[in-house]
Structures are given as structure tokens and as C-alpha cells.
Design a protein around this motif. Sequence first.
Motif, PDB file in Angstrom:
ATOM      1  N   GLN A 155      43.506  33.527  46.072  1.00  0.00           N
ATOM      2  CA  GLN A 155      42.757  33.969  44.893  1.00  0.00           C
ATOM      3  C   GLN A 155      41.258  33.951  45.157  1.00  0.00           C
ATOM      4  OE1 GLN A 155      43.373  31.560  41.337  1.00  0.00           O
ATOM      5  NE2 GLN A 155      41.206  31.776  40.865  1.00  0.00           N
ATOM      6  N   TRP A 156      40.762  32.875  45.784  1.00  0.00           N
ATOM      7  CA  TRP A 156      39.330  32.781  46.046  1.00  0.00           C
ATOM      8  C   TRP A 156      38.874  33.716  47.157  1.00  0.00           C
ATOM      9  CZ3 TRP A 156      35.957  31.474  42.725  1.00  0.00           C
ATOM     10  CH2 TRP A 156      36.309  30.605  41.702  1.00  0.00           C
TER      11      TRP A 156
ATOM     12  N   TYR B 114      38.518  36.866  45.288  1.00  0.00           N
ATOM     13  CA  TYR B 114      37.323  36.773  44.439  1.00  0.00           C
ATOM     14  C   TYR B 114      36.069  37.058  45.268  1.00  0.00           C
ATOM     15  CZ  TYR B 114      34.014  34.889  41.030  1.00  0.00           C
ATOM     16  OH  TYR B 114      32.979  34.743  40.141  1.00  0.00           O
ATOM     17  N   SER B 115      36.020  36.490  46.473  1.00  0.00           N
ATOM     18  CA  SER B 115      34.833  36.717  47.308  1.00  0.00           C
ATOM     19  C   SER B 115      34.690  38.187  47.673  1.00  0.00           C
ATOM     20  CB  SER B 115      34.862  35.837  48.563  1.00  0.00           C
ATOM     21  OG  SER B 115      35.832  36.268  49.475  1.00  0.00           O
TER      22      SER B 115
ATOM     23  N   THR C 244      35.872  40.830  45.821  1.00  0.00           N
ATOM     24  CA  THR C 244      35.574  41.645  44.639  1.00  0.00           C
ATOM     25  C   THR C 244      34.228  41.326  44.010  1.00  0.00           C
ATOM     26  OG1 THR C 244      36.785  40.117  43.187  1.00  0.00           O
ATOM     27  CG2 THR C 244      38.010  42.001  44.083  1.00  0.00           C
ATOM     28  N   LYS C 245      33.784  40.084  44.105  1.00  0.00           N
ATOM     29  CA  LYS C 245      32.550  39.695  43.427  1.00  0.00           C
ATOM     30  C   LYS C 245      31.336  39.579  44.336  1.00  0.00           C
ATOM     31  CE  LYS C 245      34.498  39.037  39.389  1.00  0.00           C
ATOM     32  NZ  LYS C 245      34.189  39.791  38.207  1.00  0.00           N
TER      33      LYS C 245
ATOM     34  N   ILE D 136      28.935  34.988  38.356  1.00  0.00           N
ATOM     35  CA  ILE D 136      29.567  34.326  39.498  1.00  0.00           C
ATOM     36  C   ILE D 136      29.291  32.823  39.467  1.00  0.00           C
ATOM     37  CG2 ILE D 136      29.478  34.081  42.019  1.00  0.00           C
ATOM     38  CD1 ILE D 136      28.909  37.173  42.068  1.00  0.00           C
TER      39      ILE D 136
ATOM     40  N   ASP E 210      31.208  31.235  36.586  1.00  0.00           N
ATOM     41  CA  ASP E 210      32.637  31.120  36.938  1.00  0.00           C
ATOM     42  C   ASP E 210      32.866  29.926  37.862  1.00  0.00           C
ATOM     43  OD1 ASP E 210      33.263  33.421  35.512  1.00  0.00           O
ATOM     44  OD2 ASP E 210      33.499  34.697  37.294  1.00  0.00           O
TER      45      ASP E 210
END
Length: 170
Positions: free
Chosen positions: A67-68, A71-72, A74-75, A87, A90
Motif C-alpha cells: 500500500q505504501w 502511495y509513493s 501515486t502521491k 501528504i 496523511d
Amino acid sequence: MAVRELSSLEKYLGLKKPNKYSTQGDKKNNNGPPLAGLATIAHQLVKEAERPELLGDTAESRAVVHQWLEYSVTKLDSYTKEDIKIILKDLSLYLLDKVYLAGNQFTVADTLMYYGIHPVMVDLTIQEKERYVTVTRWFDHIQHHPGVRQRLPPVLIHRNRIYMADTIEI
């Protein structure tokens, strides 16, 4: 940005033979089709380094690591000033009761998020670091983990102010 992060991960893992990545983060694979995507390549590098603990030790922690990594991608691949606040917020909320991104275990997610967020942390003022105290604490912890920082400049953390802060902005 993924190429820089993967190259740093490769050095951290101590892989002697550097891999070749395209600008899209594809890994040239001699044993089959090229691997694509930061998360997929990161998993493969960890396996090549024979460091399975960095992927998580339970099904749940492996899912959190994945998941992380997503996240890295996409964000942190492209962001605006407003995105940075989201960011950091979150991360602040998530890290409130955790030492590492996957709970109490250092994983590849911590490493790649560190590489991705380093440019953001370099540009934060002391007041902004105090505002996001849990992210600052996590970041400082990761930058002092053996072998992670490499050639990146250290981010100065004023501990007496940071660790005495009573509140964080959430």
C-alpha cells in the motif's frame, strides 16, 4: 523520480551488479519480460538481495508495505504545494501510533517513502517540521537507519523543539 529511488534502494540493499531502469521505472530482466512499476521492481530487488523481512513478516504487513509503495508512486511522483500538505497530513495521522510504516518493523516501504519525501523535508521550515511532528520523528529515525541516507544530505532536526511540541496539526 522512480529511477532515482530504485537506484538508491539498490545501493541500500548492497546489490553489486547495478540493474538498468528505463525512465518509466521498468527493469530490464534477463530471465523474462521486463518488470514494470516501482512496487514490482522494489519487490524483485528485495528478493535478489535475499532480504524478505523488508517486505513484511505477515500477510497484513506485506499488504501495508505494498500500500505504501503504491502511495509513493501515486502521491510522490508529481505533487503541488497543496499536495505536500495533504501528504504530510496523511503521514502524520498514520504514523501517530507507529514507529514505521508497517507498524513496528522497518521495511522497504520506509526506505522508498524516505527517498520520495526527502526533497519535501529538505524544504520544510522549522515551524513546518514542528507542525508535522510525527512525520519529522519518523523521517529522522529513517535517515539515521544504517545505510539508508547514503549521499542524500541530512535534514537537520531541532530535537529540543520538535520533541517538546505538545500538538500537531492534523
